[in-house]
Design a protein around this motif. Sequence first.
Motif, mmCIF file in Angstrom:
data_model
loop_
_atom_site.group_PDB
_atom_site.id
_atom_site.type_symbol
_atom_site.label_atom_id
_atom_site.label_comp_id
_atom_site.label_asym_id
_atom_site.label_seq_id
_atom_site.Cartn_x
_atom_site.Cartn_y
_atom_site.Cartn_z
ATOM 1 N N LYS A 246 10.663 20.157 -7.249
ATOM 2 C CA LYS A 246 11.540 21.240 -6.800
ATOM 3 C C LYS A 246 12.919 21.080 -7.439
ATOM 4 N N ASP A 247 13.444 22.164 -7.980
ATOM 5 C CA ASP A 247 14.803 22.194 -8.530
ATOM 6 C C ASP A 247 15.038 21.108 -9.587
ATOM 7 N N CYS A 248 14.143 21.024 -10.545
ATOM 8 C CA CYS A 248 14.264 20.083 -11.666
ATOM 9 C C CYS A 248 14.273 20.898 -12.958
ATOM 10 N N PRO A 249 15.427 21.426 -13.362
ATOM 11 C CA PRO A 249 15.491 22.397 -14.454
ATOM 12 C C PRO A 249 15.212 21.842 -15.848
ATOM 13 N N MET A 250 15.255 20.537 -16.034
ATOM 14 C CA MET A 250 15.021 19.969 -17.363
ATOM 15 C C MET A 250 13.549 19.688 -17.644
ATOM 16 N N ILE A 251 12.699 19.833 -16.648
ATOM 17 C CA ILE A 251 11.267 19.650 -16.876
ATOM 18 C C ILE A 251 10.757 20.852 -17.661
ATOM 19 N N GLY B 268 0.806 -1.221 0.000
ATOM 20 C CA GLY B 268 0.000 0.000 0.000
ATOM 21 C C GLY B 268 0.835 1.264 0.000
ATOM 22 N N LEU B 269 1.870 1.310 -0.821
ATOM 23 C CA LEU B 269 2.747 2.478 -0.886
ATOM 24 C C LEU B 269 1.941 3.725 -1.240
ATOM 25 N N LYS B 270 1.950 4.717 -0.377
ATOM 26 C CA LYS B 270 1.171 5.949 -0.563
ATOM 27 C C LYS B 270 2.016 7.132 -0.979
ATOM 28 N N SER B 271 3.279 7.181 -0.551
ATOM 29 C CA SER B 271 4.118 8.350 -0.776
ATOM 30 C C SER B 271 5.505 7.921 -1.234
ATOM 31 N N LEU B 272 6.041 8.642 -2.207
ATOM 32 C CA LEU B 272 7.369 8.346 -2.703
ATOM 33 C C LEU B 272 8.102 9.666 -2.920
ATOM 34 N N SER B 273 9.286 9.786 -2.325
ATOM 35 C CA SER B 273 10.136 10.963 -2.508
ATOM 36 C C SER B 273 11.401 10.537 -3.223
ATOM 37 N N ILE B 274 11.726 11.257 -4.273
ATOM 38 C CA ILE B 274 12.927 10.972 -5.043
ATOM 39 C C ILE B 274 13.809 12.205 -4.969
ATOM 40 N N TYR B 275 15.028 12.034 -4.479
ATOM 41 C CA TYR B 275 15.962 13.136 -4.288
ATOM 42 C C TYR B 275 17.254 12.844 -5.040
ATOM 43 N N LYS B 276 17.671 13.781 -5.867
ATOM 44 C CA LYS B 276 18.935 13.696 -6.605
ATOM 45 C C LYS B 276 19.063 12.392 -7.387
ATOM 46 N N LEU B 277 18.006 12.022 -8.070
ATOM 47 C CA LEU B 277 18.019 10.799 -8.854
ATOM 48 C C LEU B 277 17.353 11.090 -10.189
ATOM 49 N N ASP B 278 18.081 10.919 -11.265
ATOM 50 C CA ASP B 278 17.556 11.232 -12.581
ATOM 51 C C ASP B 278 17.054 9.968 -13.253
ATOM 52 N N CYS C 204 16.306 16.726 -9.043
ATOM 53 C CA CYS C 204 16.546 15.726 -10.091
ATOM 54 C C CYS C 204 16.914 16.514 -11.339
ATOM 55 N N ARG C 205 18.191 16.774 -11.505
ATOM 56 C CA ARG C 205 18.699 17.748 -12.467
ATOM 57 C C ARG C 205 18.453 17.390 -13.928
ATOM 58 N N GLN C 206 18.342 16.122 -14.290
ATOM 59 C CA GLN C 206 18.138 15.717 -15.683
ATOM 60 C C GLN C 206 16.750 15.131 -15.941
ATOM 61 N N LEU C 207 15.925 15.078 -14.927
ATOM 62 C CA LEU C 207 14.623 14.430 -15.024
ATOM 63 C C LEU C 207 13.673 15.153 -15.962
ATOM 64 N N ARG C 208 12.939 14.376 -16.747
ATOM 65 C CA ARG C 208 11.874 14.887 -17.619
ATOM 66 C C ARG C 208 10.616 14.076 -17.315
ATOM 67 N N LEU C 209 9.465 14.696 -17.398
ATOM 68 C CA LEU C 209 8.216 14.022 -17.049
ATOM 69 C C LEU C 209 7.615 13.203 -18.194
ATOM 70 N N GLU C 210 8.085 13.384 -19.405
ATOM 71 C CA GLU C 210 7.474 12.755 -20.567
ATOM 72 C C GLU C 210 7.366 11.240 -20.446
#
Length: 172
Positions: A74-79, A24-34, A52-58
């Motif tokens: 937060k702080d995801c400049p490639m989105i 029943g995973l409800k919340s997931l935080s991803i930090y500094k992972l592209d 996540c400096r290289q992350l894109r949502l596509e």
Amino acid sequence: SNDVSASELKDKFDQLARISTSIGLKSLSIYKLDLEGLPVIPSLEILSLDYCRQLRLENFNISQFSHLRCVKIKDCPMIRDVRCLDSIYNLEIIRCNGIQNISSLNHNTHITIKNCMNIRDFSNSFRFSQHISLDFSDESEFIPLNIDNLSQIKELNLVVWNNHSNKHYYIH
């Protein structure tokens, strides 16, 4: 960890997706992972993506996360493309300077945008939003909101920070 390869990381997230129903995973935080994508986790309600400096949502298939109600980015400049976030109930975007167009964000009940310096136009956004919070530094150009689009509004917070004089102007 820097010691984990991309394929090992994908395997770990696939395992997480498989067991998420039973735990029943409800919340997931991803930090500094592209990540190049995220497997669908049906029970997920809250997703936080931070630095996540290289992350894109596509490649995230956000629309397939049937219970996702809150997304914090937060702080995801490639989105750049945020169309997939339009129906998220509570959306928070902070310091994502790759985003220029938010005209697709019209169905977020709660929406917060802070210091996204390259957003050029707010006039076609927020048509059905009820709670809007916008923070700008004095270095960003504020393009006025279209009042005709704000028929559902219950709360509007606008903050403009003047970094040179350490003052801020607040409208509620």
